[in-house]
Design an enzyme around this catalytic site. Structure first.
Site, PDB file in Angstrom:
ATOM      1  N   HIS A 459       1.183  -1.420  -0.284  1.00  0.00           N
ATOM      2  CA  HIS A 459       0.228  -0.177  -0.066  1.00  0.00           C
ATOM      3  C   HIS A 459       0.986   0.939  -0.444  1.00  0.00           C
ATOM      4  O   HIS A 459       0.041   2.389  -0.125  1.00  0.00           O
ATOM      5  CB  HIS A 459      -1.198   0.277   0.996  1.00  0.00           C
ATOM      6  N   ARG A 460       1.967   1.229   0.489  1.00  0.00           N
ATOM      7  CA  ARG A 460       2.493   2.157   0.491  1.00  0.00           C
ATOM      8  C   ARG A 460       3.127   2.954  -1.397  1.00  0.00           C
ATOM      9  O   ARG A 460       3.772   4.085  -1.649  1.00  0.00           O
ATOM     10  CB  ARG A 460       4.835   1.972   1.035  1.00  0.00           C
TER      11      ARG A 460
END
Length: 488
Positions: A459-460
């Site tokens: 998700h980064r």
């Protein structure tokens, strides 16, 4: 006596140790320059280690199954000038001829690698620990034992006697067991190796021989994954280890329930554990999934293989092609996070990792620059690479450097999964089994070939819009393979 110690060399890729799988020589053997002397298992693969010195083996440092650090002694060799003349009746060692085919044994022609040496019985080397004072049993070479020097007639070498056999009758060749995995499997399944006739080269007892004997005697085996149809299996399902967390080894009635089964966390298994633990610690991963109608994909594969029977493609190859199409449209997923520099590094090309289950654990061989390959080339590379990974023939460099992974867990008969990302990559596509399910087509209920697709992403690197867009594109191409042409 002048002796030289050969240290375990740097095997690359940051590897600091290796486990001794099998010694290919024994104390007293004559070795030549660059002859393979030991088979070791690193965190990446099983490799043969050649010795840079020629001479007689004086000592072996470490037993099979022992882990040796890089830079520590591996084998001690007495230089050729200090090697005594071999006994009468044996092949005579001569200095290595650097030209032509390589190592030479007088009277027996040329050989390559480990085949060109005078050595004591491999059976004795396997049965007794290095340095043991027990008298080895001489090996009886046969026509099926290529590369081994046959003692001349009347050489004085005794033929090993078999208990209960008429001394005047021809001696039966002893069971030849090389692999420690085979010996362990035989112990676990209660199979007497002395009763087996090996199907391998030179009569070597293989894993399949032990498993067949265990089945014949009623030993408990490990079932193959079930539930996937023949057309849905995207690649061959390898044999699983005899003892695992889900399939413990068979125990004798007297010891059942009294002792724990202890499995050392070493070699590939330890690296897998470390890498997956690191992935879970560092990567905030999210998994999304969708069901897809794969009927059209199966039909497309069948049509391709009918049109080009000399270049067959697998479902896995088509899924790889679909992944490449998705990554071209959503390149943010073909990336990694550099935590030290606090930046996202998006790869210029796609180095596609393919998760493969092997006897040594889960490995992820990499297809370099997969985006440059045609579908037929992808299929050929996938078949060759996964086969080499399962046999342990891939070099360590082929098991690192991936930018995106395709995981076909459908071969284990399961529908879905939330896999762990192959650190330091940013995403992984998982594919479940393809099974018949009710599906609505043009407003009507029909039976279709359905699979579940899952995408686990960092998700980064991106948000749900990018990840969802990629997975939807993959699902659309599975349902309508013609979209691949439109997206090209």
């Amino acid at each position: 006596m002048t002796e030289r110690e050969f240290l375990l060399p740097d095997l690359g890729e940051g590897l600091s140790e290796a486990e001794i799988v099998r010694w290919r020589v024994a104390v007293g053997d004559i070795v030549t320059v660059d002859q393979s002397v030991v088979e070791v298992e690193t965190a990446k693969a099983v490799v043969d280690v050649p010795c840079p010195y020629a001479g007689r083996v004086v000592a072996l440092h470490g037993a099979e199954g022992e882990v040796r650090p890089v830079g520590q002694p591996l084998i001690t060799v007495a230089e050729p000038a200090d090697v005594d003349a071999p006994p009468a009746g044996h092949a005579v060692y001569r200095e290595e001829e650097r030209a032509g085919s390589g190592n030479v044994l007088i009277g027996y022609g040329t050989g390559h690698g480990g085949s060109g040496c005078r050595r004591r019985s491999r059976l004795a080397a396997v049965t007794h620990a290095p340095g043991s004072s027990r008298t080895p049993v001489p090996h009886v070479p046969t026509a099926a034992s290529p590369g081994r020097a046959v003692p001349p007639p009347n050489s004085g070498l005794p033929t090993p006697a078999v208990a209960g056999q008429d001394p005047g009758a021809p001696a039966a060749a002893p069971s030849l067991v090389i692999s420690p995995i085979v010996r362990r499997l035989a112990r676990e399944r209660g199979v007497d190796l002395a009763t087996l006739r090996g199907s391998g080269p030179g009569g070597v007892v293989r894993r399949a021989d032990v498993e067949a004997a265990g089945t014949a005697t009623g030993a408990v085996g490990v079932p193959n994954p079930v539930g996937a149809t023949g057309s849905a299996r995207l690649s061959a399902v390898p044999d699983l280890p005899a003892a695992s967390a889900h399939h413990p080894a068979r125990l004798d009635a007297a010891t059942a329930g009294t002792e724990d089964l202890v499995i050392p966390l070493t070699g590939v298994r330890r690296v897998i554990a470390d890498k997956l633990s690191r992935s879970r610690r560092e990567i905030p991963e999210v998994t999304i999934w969708v069901d897809a109608d794969a009927t059209g994909l199966l039909a497309t594969r069948a049509a391709i293989n009918v049109a080009r029977p000399d270049q067959p493609v697998s479902i896995l190859a088509l899924l790889a092609r679909i992944c490449l199409s998705g990554l071209r449209r959503y390149p943010r997923l073909n990336a990694r996070v550099d935590t030290e520099a606090q930046r996202i590094v998006q790869a210029a090309g796609v180095h596609l990792g393919i998760a493969a289950q092997t006897d040594r654990g889960l490995v992820v061989p990499v297809l370099r620059d997969a985006h440059r390959l045609t579908t037929a080339e992808l299929a050929a590379e996938l078949a060759a690479t996964t086969a080499a990974a399962r046999s342990g023939d891939l070099p360590p460099a082929r098991l690192t450097g991936g930018t995106f992974t395709l995981n076909n867990y459908g071969v284990f008969g399961v529908d879905g999964s939330t896999p762990i990302i192959n650190h330091p990559e940013a995403a992984l596509l998982g594919v479940g089994r393809i099974v018949d399910k009710p599906w609505v087509v043009d407003g009507r209920l029909a039976v279709r070939k359905v699979t579940q697709l899952s995408l686990t992403f960092d998700h980064r690197v991106c948000d749900g819009g990018v990840a969802g867009g990629f997975l939807r594109h993959v699902a659309d191409c599975v349902e309508q393979p013609a979209l691949l042409i439109a997206a090209a």
